[in-house]
Design a protein around this motif. Structure first.
Motif, PDB file in Angstrom:
ATOM      1  N   PHE A 327     -13.703   9.956  -1.733  1.00 14.21           N
ATOM      2  CA  PHE A 327     -13.131  10.263  -2.534  1.00 14.21           C
ATOM      3  C   PHE A 327     -14.095  11.915  -2.776  1.00 14.21           C
ATOM      4  N   THR A 328     -13.535  13.168  -3.599  1.00 13.54           N
ATOM      5  CA  THR A 328     -14.613  13.472  -4.097  1.00 13.54           C
ATOM      6  C   THR A 328     -16.141  13.274  -5.521  1.00 13.54           C
ATOM      7  N   ASP A 329     -15.933  12.074  -6.343  1.00 12.41           N
ATOM      8  CA  ASP A 329     -16.595  11.576  -7.169  1.00 12.41           C
ATOM      9  C   ASP A 329     -15.653  10.414  -6.903  1.00 12.41           C
ATOM     10  N   TRP A 330     -15.981   9.687  -8.133  1.00  9.27           N
ATOM     11  CA  TRP A 330     -15.981   8.295  -8.151  1.00  9.27           C
ATOM     12  C   TRP A 330     -14.842   7.536  -9.686  1.00  9.27           C
ATOM     13  N   ARG A 331     -14.361   9.061  -9.518  1.00  7.18           N
ATOM     14  CA  ARG A 331     -13.080   8.593 -10.201  1.00  7.18           C
ATOM     15  C   ARG A 331     -11.650   8.573  -9.793  1.00  7.18           C
ATOM     16  N   ASP A 332     -12.007   9.242  -8.909  1.00  6.69           N
ATOM     17  CA  ASP A 332     -11.032   8.829  -7.889  1.00  6.69           C
ATOM     18  C   ASP A 332     -10.534   7.721  -7.085  1.00  6.69           C
ATOM     19  N   GLY A 333     -10.738   6.512  -6.955  1.00  5.63           N
ATOM     20  CA  GLY A 333     -10.942   5.295  -7.304  1.00  5.63           C
ATOM     21  C   GLY A 333      -9.548   4.766  -6.312  1.00  5.63           C
ATOM     22  N   CYS A 334      -8.107   6.036  -6.822  1.00  9.00           N
ATOM     23  CA  CYS A 334      -6.857   5.919  -6.321  1.00  9.00           C
ATOM     24  C   CYS A 334      -6.285   5.912  -4.838  1.00  9.00           C
ATOM     25  N   ILE A 335      -7.698   7.356  -4.774  1.00  8.43           N
ATOM     26  CA  ILE A 335      -6.791   7.952  -3.351  1.00  8.43           C
ATOM     27  C   ILE A 335      -7.454   6.806  -2.369  1.00  8.43           C
ATOM     28  N   ALA A 336      -8.193   5.618  -2.342  1.00  5.95           N
ATOM     29  CA  ALA A 336      -8.376   4.921  -1.469  1.00  5.95           C
ATOM     30  C   ALA A 336      -7.169   3.299  -2.133  1.00  5.95           C
ATOM     31  N   GLU A 337      -7.522   3.054  -2.964  1.00  2.16           N
ATOM     32  CA  GLU A 337      -7.226   1.583  -3.724  1.00  2.16           C
ATOM     33  C   GLU A 337      -5.767   1.323  -3.925  1.00  2.16           C
ATOM     34  N   CYS A 338      -5.664   2.088  -3.980  1.00  2.00           N
ATOM     35  CA  CYS A 338      -3.772   2.623  -4.273  1.00  2.00           C
ATOM     36  C   CYS A 338      -2.777   2.187  -2.872  1.00  2.00           C
ATOM     37  N   PHE A 339      -3.533   3.409  -2.018  1.00  2.00           N
ATOM     38  CA  PHE A 339      -3.209   3.366  -0.396  1.00  2.00           C
ATOM     39  C   PHE A 339      -2.739   2.522  -0.243  1.00  2.00           C
ATOM     40  N   PHE A 411       8.437  11.791   0.993  1.00  2.00           N
ATOM     41  CA  PHE A 411       6.582  10.588   0.560  1.00  2.00           C
ATOM     42  C   PHE A 411       6.066  10.382   2.253  1.00  2.00           C
ATOM     43  N   PHE A 412       6.353  10.107   2.700  1.00  2.00           N
ATOM     44  CA  PHE A 412       5.907  10.359   4.355  1.00  2.00           C
ATOM     45  C   PHE A 412       5.545  11.258   4.636  1.00  2.00           C
ATOM     46  N   ALA A 413       6.060  12.939   4.638  1.00  2.00           N
ATOM     47  CA  ALA A 413       5.390  13.394   5.459  1.00  2.00           C
ATOM     48  C   ALA A 413       4.423  13.726   4.123  1.00  2.00           C
ATOM     49  N   THR A 414       4.180  13.768   2.735  1.00  2.00           N
ATOM     50  CA  THR A 414       3.025  13.576   2.108  1.00  2.00           C
ATOM     51  C   THR A 414       2.032  13.075   1.864  1.00  2.00           C
ATOM     52  N   LEU A 415       2.038  11.616   2.948  1.00  2.00           N
ATOM     53  CA  LEU A 415       1.180  10.868   3.658  1.00  2.00           C
ATOM     54  C   LEU A 415      -0.122  11.502   4.691  1.00  2.00           C
ATOM     55  N   ARG A 416       1.319  11.763   5.605  1.00  2.00           N
ATOM     56  CA  ARG A 416       0.938  12.212   6.558  1.00  2.00           C
ATOM     57  C   ARG A 416       0.699  14.317   6.618  1.00  2.00           C
ATOM     58  N   ARG A 417       0.365  14.464   5.575  1.00  2.00           N
ATOM     59  CA  ARG A 417      -0.113  15.623   5.325  1.00  2.00           C
ATOM     60  C   ARG A 417      -2.018  15.798   5.202  1.00  2.00           C
ATOM     61  N   TRP A 418      -1.180  14.931   3.784  1.00  2.00           N
ATOM     62  CA  TRP A 418      -2.586  14.236   2.934  1.00  2.00           C
ATOM     63  C   TRP A 418      -3.816  14.306   3.942  1.00  2.00           C
ATOM     64  N   THR A 419      -4.154  12.811   4.983  1.00  2.00           N
ATOM     65  CA  THR A 419      -4.887  12.990   6.410  1.00  2.00           C
ATOM     66  C   THR A 419      -4.857  13.969   6.855  1.00  2.00           C
ATOM     67  N   ALA A 420      -3.486  14.563   7.227  1.00  2.00           N
ATOM     68  CA  ALA A 420      -4.181  15.688   8.235  1.00  2.00           C
ATOM     69  C   ALA A 420      -4.745  16.894   7.746  1.00  2.00           C
ATOM     70  N   PRO A 430      -5.815  14.437  -8.396  1.00  2.00           N
ATOM     71  CA  PRO A 430      -4.713  15.477  -8.349  1.00  2.00           C
ATOM     72  C   PRO A 430      -4.428  16.764  -7.539  1.00  2.00           C
ATOM     73  N   GLN A 431      -5.354  16.866  -6.471  1.00  2.00           N
ATOM     74  CA  GLN A 431      -4.710  17.614  -5.376  1.00  2.00           C
ATOM     75  C   GLN A 431      -3.580  17.051  -4.744  1.00  2.00           C
ATOM     76  N   PHE A 432      -3.541  15.829  -4.585  1.00  2.00           N
ATOM     77  CA  PHE A 432      -2.964  14.281  -4.228  1.00  2.00           C
ATOM     78  C   PHE A 432      -1.687  15.161  -5.288  1.00  2.00           C
ATOM     79  N   ALA A 436       1.819  16.376  -3.594  1.00  2.00           N
ATOM     80  CA  ALA A 436       3.458  15.741  -3.266  1.00  2.00           C
ATOM     81  C   ALA A 436       4.283  16.565  -4.010  1.00  2.00           C
ATOM     82  N   ALA A 437       3.897  17.306  -4.802  1.00  2.00           N
ATOM     83  CA  ALA A 437       5.136  18.280  -5.926  1.00  2.00           C
ATOM     84  C   ALA A 437       5.433  19.559  -4.193  1.00  2.00           C
ATOM     85  N   GLN A 438       4.510  20.229  -3.904  1.00  2.00           N
ATOM     86  CA  GLN A 438       4.674  20.832  -2.901  1.00  2.00           C
ATOM     87  C   GLN A 438       5.470  20.298  -2.244  1.00  2.00           C
ATOM     88  N   VAL A 439       5.360  19.388  -1.134  1.00  2.00           N
ATOM     89  CA  VAL A 439       5.699  19.127  -0.140  1.00  2.00           C
ATOM     90  C   VAL A 439       7.465  18.720  -0.424  1.00  2.00           C
TER      91      VAL A 439
END
Length: 474
Positions: A327-339, A411-420, A430-432, A436-439
């Protein structure tokens, strides 16, 4: 290296010395103890420095469950000149504080969990400095859980580190971590990362662990019990080390399946990010209501009393989403729990499930006319709701809808880009969205506004995109 078996004696002596010398414990200005600026937890963390490494040394005797001795050195880089600074630590009696080997001019407690330090000499901006704190007392039960057999484990989200060592307790300040834990012979201490040398001395055994990839403080752990330890390997040779408390059922098939699960997740998210893997399965705690049923402690998730394939998939996914990319801060829980929640759907699909007509269709049908299901935003859900169930359930549904909107390849290219792109660092939801829009090359603003930032059921075009359109008439 300092030897931890003497910590208890050293701490007691330091306490007596501090009392005799009258070490300054006067109140210091509140500006020395302000938080890092998290919108949900404004008192968490500390500004003015970035931690690079924690060297945490503890001694614990299961015959005395209300006591822990600690000797922690925090190595950091000053981001501004520091005449004073603070660390986060709940409870304990602090015996001594040194900065770069010199006794602090003063140290005091402020608020619920601040240890304010005035170094003997100002720390220059850009300088690396080491703060050593010796302390003893009763660990705080928010993050430290005593087991019914006298063992203990540290785990908790959003807070646990302050219950057993001084830290900059916010996910945005990640650091490498070394643990040295001394326990009576016959007991075992398990930590994050890789094991180091184990030594014995005068009826005690000292265990050493090190996590060499940056880690958010709430992901650090120690577990102490008369563990059964099982070992395996990932295909690339990384060790899988799992520890089971006495009386905990060991599911041999699931234990053996951990490398298979991690290999599957790696095929979706990119290479496994850490030097080791495994599980810590602890027995019942003396206060059962305290602590989560499972937590993604880095490299070696912690489970309460049992593991399941669903739990292993979820907590293992966090090693990519939440641990490596934090997380950047605790507003970002979705980048962990959603996935992590959606990974269970991916695992079901791997085993033959049809997610469109099964998981997605049934979940939408069950909740389409239930306003409360959609009422929580997935990004910035609100203070006190940083880990709201919506992040798990609405969030998992959102990711499947995103997958059908952009297609599997994007979709999966976005996930792999994100983790890399964000490996071992921090990022926001918001960065995710932007990635996703870019990929995908698609304008996804309407989609994310509806699913992530909205509080009502998404419009039909976003609820039934792509192949899901066939479900709209059901």
């Amino acid at each position: 290296m300092r030897s931890i078996p003497t910590t208890r004696r050293r701490t007691a002596a330091a306490l007596a010395t501090a009392t005799a010398l009258g070490v300054a414990l006067t109140a210091l200005p509140a500006s020395a103890a302000t938080g890092i600026g998290d919108p949900y937890f404004p008192d968490d963390g500390n500004s003015g420095y970035d931690v690079g490494h924690y060297d945490v040394r503890i001694a614990y005797d299961p015959a005395r469950t209300d006591h822990l001795d600690g000797d922690t050195t925090v190595t950091a880089r000053a981001t501004r000149a520091l005449e004073r600074f603070s660390l986060d630590l709940k409870g304990f009696t602090v015996a001594s504080v040194t900065v770069n080997g010199a006794p602090a001019k003063a140290f005091s407690r402020s608020g619920e969990h601040k240890l304010v330090v005035v170094p003997a000499q100002r720390v220059a901006r850009g300088a690396t400095f080491a703060v050593r704190v010796t302390y003893a007392g009763t660990p705080d039960p928010e993050g430290w859980h005593t087991l019914t057999d006298g063992g203990a484990n540290a785990a908790g989200e959003p807070h646990s580190a302050t219950s057993w060592y001084p830290s900059n307790d916010h996910p945005s300040d990640k650091a490498t971590f070394a643990l040295t834990a001394t326990v009576p012979d016959g007991w075992t201490a398990i930590g994050n990362g890789l094991p180091g040398p184990t030594t014995t001395d005068n009826g005690t055994t000292t265990f050493r662990w090190h996590e060499d990839r940056p880690m958010a403080t709430y992901l650090s752990t120690v577990a102490i019990d008369r563990f059964t330890v099982r070992r395996a390997q990932l295909p690339d040779g990384k060790p899988v080390i799992s520890a089971y408390s006495p009386g905990v059922e060991i599911d041999a098939a699931l234990d053996a399946a951990q490398p298979e699960i991690l290999a599957f997740l790696a095929s979706k998210f990119g290479p496994y990010p850490f030097s080791s893997a495994g599980s810590i399965v602890v027995g019942p705690a003396t206060t059962p209501s305290r602590g989560a049923g499972a937590l993604e402690t880095q490299s070696r998730p912690t489970y309460k009393e049992m593991i399941s394939d669903e739990g292993v998939v979820h907590e293992s996914t966090h090693q990519w989403f939440g641990n490596s990319v934090s997380f950047t801060d605790w507003r970002d829980g979705c980048i962990a729990e959603c996935f992590a929640q959606y990974a269970n759907q991916l695992w079901d699909e791997h085993k033959g499930a049809d997610l469109d007509t099964g998981f997605y269709a049934h979940t939408v049908a069950d909740n389409k006319d239930n306003p409360s299901y959609w009422s929580t935003k997935l990004y910035d859900p609100g203070k006190g709701r940083e880990l709201d169930p919506a992040l798990y359930f609405k969030g998992s549904l959102m990711l499947h809808a995103l997958r059908r909107t952009v297609g599997d390849d994007a979709f999966f290219a976005t996930l792999r880009r994100w983790t890399a792109d964000h490996a071992y660092g921090n990022a926001s939801f918001p960065q995710f969205e932007a990635l996703a829009a870019q990929v995908s090359g698609k304008d996804l603003k309407g989609f994310f506004d509806a699913w992530v930032h909205g509080t009502t059921v998404p419009a039909k075009e976003y609820l039934y995109p792509g192949a899901l359109a066939a479900l709209a008439g059901r």
